[in-house]
Design a protein around this motif. Structure first.
Motif, PDB file in Angstrom:
ATOM      1  N   PHE A  43       0.865  -1.186   0.000  1.00  0.00           N
ATOM      2  CA  PHE A  43       0.000   0.000   0.000  1.00  0.00           C
ATOM      3  C   PHE A  43       0.895   1.228   0.000  1.00  0.00           C
ATOM      4  O   PHE A  43       2.064   1.153   0.396  1.00  0.00           O
ATOM      5  CB  PHE A  43      -0.923   0.036   1.232  1.00  0.00           C
ATOM      6  CG  PHE A  43      -0.151  -0.089   2.506  1.00  0.00           C
ATOM      7  CD1 PHE A  43       0.378   1.032   3.118  1.00  0.00           C
ATOM      8  CD2 PHE A  43       0.105  -1.335   3.066  1.00  0.00           C
ATOM      9  CE1 PHE A  43       1.142   0.915   4.271  1.00  0.00           C
ATOM     10  CE2 PHE A  43       0.868  -1.461   4.220  1.00  0.00           C
ATOM     11  CZ  PHE A  43       1.381  -0.332   4.821  1.00  0.00           C
ATOM     12  N   ASP A  62       1.896   6.986   4.054  1.00  0.00           N
ATOM     13  CA  ASP A  62       1.962   5.739   4.820  1.00  0.00           C
ATOM     14  C   ASP A  62       2.144   4.624   3.811  1.00  0.00           C
ATOM     15  O   ASP A  62       1.240   4.347   3.024  1.00  0.00           O
ATOM     16  CB  ASP A  62       0.665   5.568   5.621  1.00  0.00           C
ATOM     17  CG  ASP A  62       0.654   4.299   6.464  1.00  0.00           C
ATOM     18  OD1 ASP A  62       1.581   3.468   6.341  1.00  0.00           O
ATOM     19  OD2 ASP A  62      -0.305   4.132   7.247  1.00  0.00           O
ATOM     20  N   ASP A  91       6.334  -1.011   6.965  1.00  0.00           N
ATOM     21  CA  ASP A  91       5.164  -0.142   7.159  1.00  0.00           C
ATOM     22  C   ASP A  91       5.650   1.102   7.891  1.00  0.00           C
ATOM     23  O   ASP A  91       6.122   0.998   9.024  1.00  0.00           O
ATOM     24  CB  ASP A  91       4.105  -0.890   7.987  1.00  0.00           C
ATOM     25  CG  ASP A  91       2.786  -0.138   8.103  1.00  0.00           C
ATOM     26  OD1 ASP A  91       2.677   0.966   7.555  1.00  0.00           O
ATOM     27  OD2 ASP A  91       1.867  -0.674   8.759  1.00  0.00           O
ATOM     28  N   ILE A  92       5.571   2.252   7.249  1.00  0.00           N
ATOM     29  CA  ILE A  92       6.067   3.494   7.854  1.00  0.00           C
ATOM     30  C   ILE A  92       5.132   4.645   7.484  1.00  0.00           C
ATOM     31  O   ILE A  92       4.557   4.639   6.391  1.00  0.00           O
ATOM     32  CB  ILE A  92       7.517   3.806   7.382  1.00  0.00           C
ATOM     33  CG1 ILE A  92       8.089   5.028   8.115  1.00  0.00           C
ATOM     34  CG2 ILE A  92       7.587   3.997   5.864  1.00  0.00           C
ATOM     35  CD1 ILE A  92       9.573   5.280   7.830  1.00  0.00           C
ATOM     36  N   THR A  93       4.959   5.583   8.404  1.00  0.00           N
ATOM     37  CA  THR A  93       4.219   6.805   8.085  1.00  0.00           C
ATOM     38  C   THR A  93       5.063   8.020   8.459  1.00  0.00           C
ATOM     39  O   THR A  93       5.583   8.084   9.577  1.00  0.00           O
ATOM     40  CB  THR A  93       2.883   6.889   8.846  1.00  0.00           C
ATOM     41  OG1 THR A  93       2.143   5.690   8.655  1.00  0.00           O
ATOM     42  CG2 THR A  93       2.054   8.080   8.354  1.00  0.00           C
ATOM     43  N   GLU A 114       1.828   3.745  16.007  1.00  0.00           N
ATOM     44  CA  GLU A 114       1.401   4.721  15.011  1.00  0.00           C
ATOM     45  C   GLU A 114       0.193   5.543  15.452  1.00  0.00           C
ATOM     46  O   GLU A 114      -0.885   5.451  14.864  1.00  0.00           O
ATOM     47  CB  GLU A 114       1.106   4.024  13.681  1.00  0.00           C
ATOM     48  CG  GLU A 114       0.155   2.824  13.750  1.00  0.00           C
ATOM     49  CD  GLU A 114      -0.202   2.287  12.359  1.00  0.00           C
ATOM     50  OE1 GLU A 114      -0.605   3.085  11.502  1.00  0.00           O
ATOM     51  OE2 GLU A 114      -0.059   1.067  12.153  1.00  0.00           O
ATOM     52  N   GLU A 146       4.528   6.775  12.351  1.00  0.00           N
ATOM     53  CA  GLU A 146       4.561   5.316  12.526  1.00  0.00           C
ATOM     54  C   GLU A 146       5.951   4.731  12.355  1.00  0.00           C
ATOM     55  O   GLU A 146       6.631   4.996  11.360  1.00  0.00           O
ATOM     56  CB  GLU A 146       3.631   4.653  11.489  1.00  0.00           C
ATOM     57  CG  GLU A 146       3.711   3.127  11.494  1.00  0.00           C
ATOM     58  CD  GLU A 146       2.761   2.471  10.505  1.00  0.00           C
ATOM     59  OE1 GLU A 146       2.449   3.100   9.477  1.00  0.00           O
ATOM     60  OE2 GLU A 146       2.345   1.330  10.772  1.00  0.00           O
TER      61      GLU A 146
HETATM   62 ZN    ZN Z   1       1.189   2.240   8.010  1.00  0.00          ZN
END
Ligand code: ZN
Ligand code: ZN
Ligand code: ZN
Length: 368
Positions: A190, A220, A236-238, A329, A343
């Motif tokens: 995503f 994100d 997974d990072i924001t 997050e 996040e």
């Molecule tokens: Zn995320």
């Protein structure tokens, strides 16, 4: 198939009184065997009796993709004219308590239940979930490599190397995805890009909105990175950037968010119940008056799946254990106006929480 993992699975089956484990498409199968089944109308199913030899039932045309490990499981290809449900039912035999993979399609479960009457059915996640949740050192290394790759993309965003102003959210989303792959991911899971008022929607679907000057852009993103035993592990990072000088009000909101996120990470020690980690992050936001605007849990476990156990949420009294990997997050979402989320992926270790993401946590002003 990982020899120690199958051993641990058999032990968990014994503890829970499960006689036979059935795994179809979904993340349990690659975690255990390194083989990822395509989600097809043709049945793929690993049959694991508690005491007997395991068998992977696969459509004949998929068999060439399977790397057989005869000491761990036998491959049983089925032909187009065979009934795969009958093949599986024959292998299950007299086993009474059957645990079936959570992502198995209803069409297969319904047919299996008809072919195997009088059995007790449960979810495979009750057996495999707690094992998958605690990562071994090789898995942590894969999550660390995935996080570093995502960090490099975040750094490009923060350096202004990714054009924002004048492009649509969807264009920037595609750009982030290409960069995830360029940094070593095998798959993009995503890439949320939410500008201005869209940042108030936590799972905003990036579309045709054009990014302007002087607004927040929440990004994100995450993908799947090659890991041990042939399975992929997720990033997974924001991070939020601002296309120009942010107003004081937003700077204040972001300062609260950053403090909350750090409090969540610091609280994530071995032995601490998940809900207390959530509370540690939430308290900071609530005390600043934004409690109602933090509308979701603080985090989710991560591994071969983007979202898995353990969940960092009120009501989850499960204590963190060494090897648990999860996101921290928190977010603050002001409907119609703006929003922000920060996040990182964190691993609980005996030496304390280890944040795998190192990209700048500041609200970076970009001229992009
Ligand atoms: Zn995320
Ligand atoms: Zn999410
Ligand atoms: Zn997440």
């Amino acid at each position: 198939m990982d020899a120690t993992r199958i051993e641990r699975v058999r032990q968990a089956m014994a503890e829970r009184g499960v006689d036979c484990l059935l795994l179809s498409a979904g993340p349990d199968l690659p975690w255990l065997t390194g083989y990822e089944a395509m989600p097809l109308e043709r049945l793929t199913m690993l049959v694991v009796p508690r005491d007997g030899h395991a068998t992977l039932v696969v459509p004949r045309l998929e068999a060439p993709r399977v790397a057989e490990r005869p000491e761990l499981f036998t491959v049983r290809p089925w032909d187009e004219t065979e009934d795969a449900i009958d093949v599986v039912a024959g292998l299950v035999g007299a086993a009474r308590a059957i645990a079936v993979g959570d992502r198995t399609w209803a069409r297969f479960v319904v047919d299996l239940q008809r072919a195997l009457p009088g059995r007790v059915w449960s979810r495979a996640s009750e057996v495999v979930g707690p094992l998958r949740a605690r990562k071994d050192p090789d898995e942590v290394a894969a999550l660390r490599a995935a996080a570093s790759a995502a960090d490099r993309v975040a750094a490009q965003l923060q350096a202004g190397a990714i054009p924002l102003v004048g492009r649509t959210e969807a264009e920037v989303s595609a750009d982030l995805g290409r960069r995830l792959v360029a940094e070593g991911h095998t798959r993009v899971n995503f890439a949320i890009v939410a500008a201005g008022e869209n940042a108030a929607s936590p799972h905003h679907e990036p579309a045709g909105r054009v990014i302007g000057r002087a607004e927040v852009v929440l990004c994100d993103f995450g993908g799947t990175y090659p890991g041990p035993g042939g399975a992929g592990y997720c990033s997974d990072i924001t991070r939020c950037v601002y296309t120009g000088e942010p107003p004081t009000e937003f700077r204040e909101l972001y300062a609260v968010l950053r403090q909350a996120q750090a409090a969540g990470v610091a609280a994530a020690a071995v032995g601490t119940p998940c809900e207390r980690v959530d509370a540690a992050a939430r308290r900071v936001i609530t005390e600043a008056g934004w409690g109602a605007e933090f509308v979701h849990r603080t985090g989710h476990g991560i591994g071969v799946e983007e979202h898995e156990d353990p969940y960092v949420v009120a009501g989850n009294t499960e204590p963190l254990r060494a090897g648990h990997a999860f996101s921290i997050e928190p977010g603050i979402y002001v409907a119609g106006r703006w929003g922000a989320r920060l996040e990182d992926i964190v691993v609980a270790t005996e030496q304390g929480p280890e944040a795998l993401n190192r990209a700048d946590h500041a609200l970076v002003v970009v001229d992009a």
